[in-house]
Design a protein around this motif. Sequence first.
Motif, short mmCIF file in Angstrom:
data_model
loop_
_atom_site.label_atom_id
_atom_site.label_comp_id
_atom_site.label_asym_id
_atom_site.label_seq_id
_atom_site.Cartn_x
_atom_site.Cartn_y
_atom_site.Cartn_z
N LEU A 92 0.83 -1.20 0.00
CA LEU A 92 0.00 0.00 0.00
C LEU A 92 0.86 1.24 0.00
O LEU A 92 1.91 1.26 0.65
N PRO A 93 0.45 2.29 -0.71
CA PRO A 93 -0.74 2.35 -1.56
C PRO A 93 -0.60 1.46 -2.79
O PRO A 93 0.50 1.07 -3.17
N LEU A 94 -1.73 1.16 -3.40
CA LEU A 94 -1.73 0.31 -4.58
C LEU A 94 -1.07 1.01 -5.76
O LEU A 94 -0.92 2.24 -5.77
N ALA A 95 -0.68 0.24 -6.75
CA ALA A 95 -0.10 0.81 -7.97
C ALA A 95 -1.07 1.82 -8.56
O ALA A 95 -2.28 1.58 -8.62
N GLY A 96 -0.55 2.96 -8.98
CA GLY A 96 -1.39 4.00 -9.54
C GLY A 96 -1.94 4.96 -8.51
O GLY A 96 -2.67 5.90 -8.86
N GLN A 97 -1.61 4.73 -7.23
CA GLN A 97 -2.04 5.62 -6.17
C GLN A 97 -0.84 6.27 -5.50
O GLN A 97 0.26 5.71 -5.50
N GLU A 98 -1.06 7.43 -4.91
CA GLU A 98 -0.02 8.12 -4.14
C GLU A 98 -0.53 8.25 -2.71
O GLU A 98 -1.65 8.69 -2.48
N GLY A 99 0.31 7.84 -1.74
CA GLY A 99 -0.14 7.77 -0.37
C GLY A 99 0.29 8.91 0.51
O GLY A 99 1.37 9.49 0.34
N PHE A 100 -0.57 9.22 1.49
CA PHE A 100 -0.29 10.21 2.54
C PHE A 100 -0.81 9.65 3.85
O PHE A 100 -1.98 9.84 4.20
N GLY A 101 0.03 8.90 4.56
CA GLY A 101 -0.41 8.27 5.79
C GLY A 101 -1.47 7.23 5.51
O GLY A 101 -1.26 6.29 4.75
N CYS A 102 -2.63 7.41 6.12
CA CYS A 102 -3.72 6.46 5.93
C CYS A 102 -4.51 6.69 4.64
O CYS A 102 -5.36 5.87 4.29
N PHE A 103 -4.21 7.76 3.94
CA PHE A 103 -4.97 8.10 2.74
C PHE A 103 -4.13 7.92 1.48
O PHE A 103 -2.90 7.90 1.52
N ALA A 104 -4.83 7.79 0.37
CA ALA A 104 -4.17 7.72 -0.93
C ALA A 104 -5.14 8.27 -1.97
O ALA A 104 -6.35 8.35 -1.74
N PHE A 105 -4.59 8.66 -3.12
CA PHE A 105 -5.46 9.15 -4.18
C PHE A 105 -4.98 8.64 -5.53
O PHE A 105 -3.83 8.25 -5.69
N GLU A 106 -5.91 8.63 -6.47
CA GLU A 106 -5.61 8.27 -7.85
C GLU A 106 -5.56 9.53 -8.69
O GLU A 106 -6.21 10.53 -8.37
N ALA A 107 -4.82 9.50 -9.78
CA ALA A 107 -4.80 10.62 -10.71
C ALA A 107 -6.21 10.88 -11.22
O ALA A 107 -7.01 9.94 -11.37
N PRO A 108 -6.55 12.13 -11.47
CA PRO A 108 -7.93 12.45 -11.86
C PRO A 108 -8.33 11.85 -13.20
O PRO A 108 -7.52 11.72 -14.12
#
Length: 251
Positions: A92-108
Amino acid sequence: MSRAARAERLGPYFEVQLRFAARMAVLTGLSLGEAAYQHTNLCRRFGQGIPIMTAPTEAWLTFVERLEATGSMADQVALCQAMFRDAVDEALPLAGQEGFGCFAFEAPKAGAVKIHFNNRDTDEAGGPLASAKIERRRDELAAMMRRIAEKHPDATHIAGRSWLYNLEAYRRLFPPPYVATRALAPGPVHLTGTSSWGQMIDSREAIRADVRDAFLANLDGLDPDAPWTAFPFRVLAVQAPLATFARFYAV
């Protein structure tokens, strides 16, 4: 905690997923292995990839062969525990995601940025949603919003889908206008991750017996075309403009 200890604690979690897979197999004509692959998160729990994105691994196929040859639920759970003990945690984060602690996001995509949450902060002070950790979680979200604004100028809004939006402990981390948009997520809702299954266990991976029992009580009337509706806490969808987050976190 060792993987052996975790496997022991996760036994009831594996069992409820096996019971669900067995019910789906009866209703759909799928084999038990196929139902487990399509409608549980066991594959991911065992480090065997994401079913909707990857083909079954040899290790998973071997597991399924043994699972379907095993008669009793106790033996099936023991097989799951052994599989888990020998696996590695999903990265974690999964491929294609960027992580910030407990959170992650995908490109829009079309301006929408999908955000995700993972349990990466459970200790003696409690789980990641403990009151003492509110500012920690908000700081992670603020840093993530700054990153989105800097890296993705085409981003227009934030979108989320999870059972967690049923919980005030989670909603309080976000701008009120964002959580005010929550509504039942339209189907189909994939059941190979934790957006639904996460509600079955607490932050220390112990079964939440009340949720499990309510879920199992719903299996008699299970709709095989909408199996996600059996979960006590339904997946909710939310979204709000990126500017709403910028104002709330003062970024």
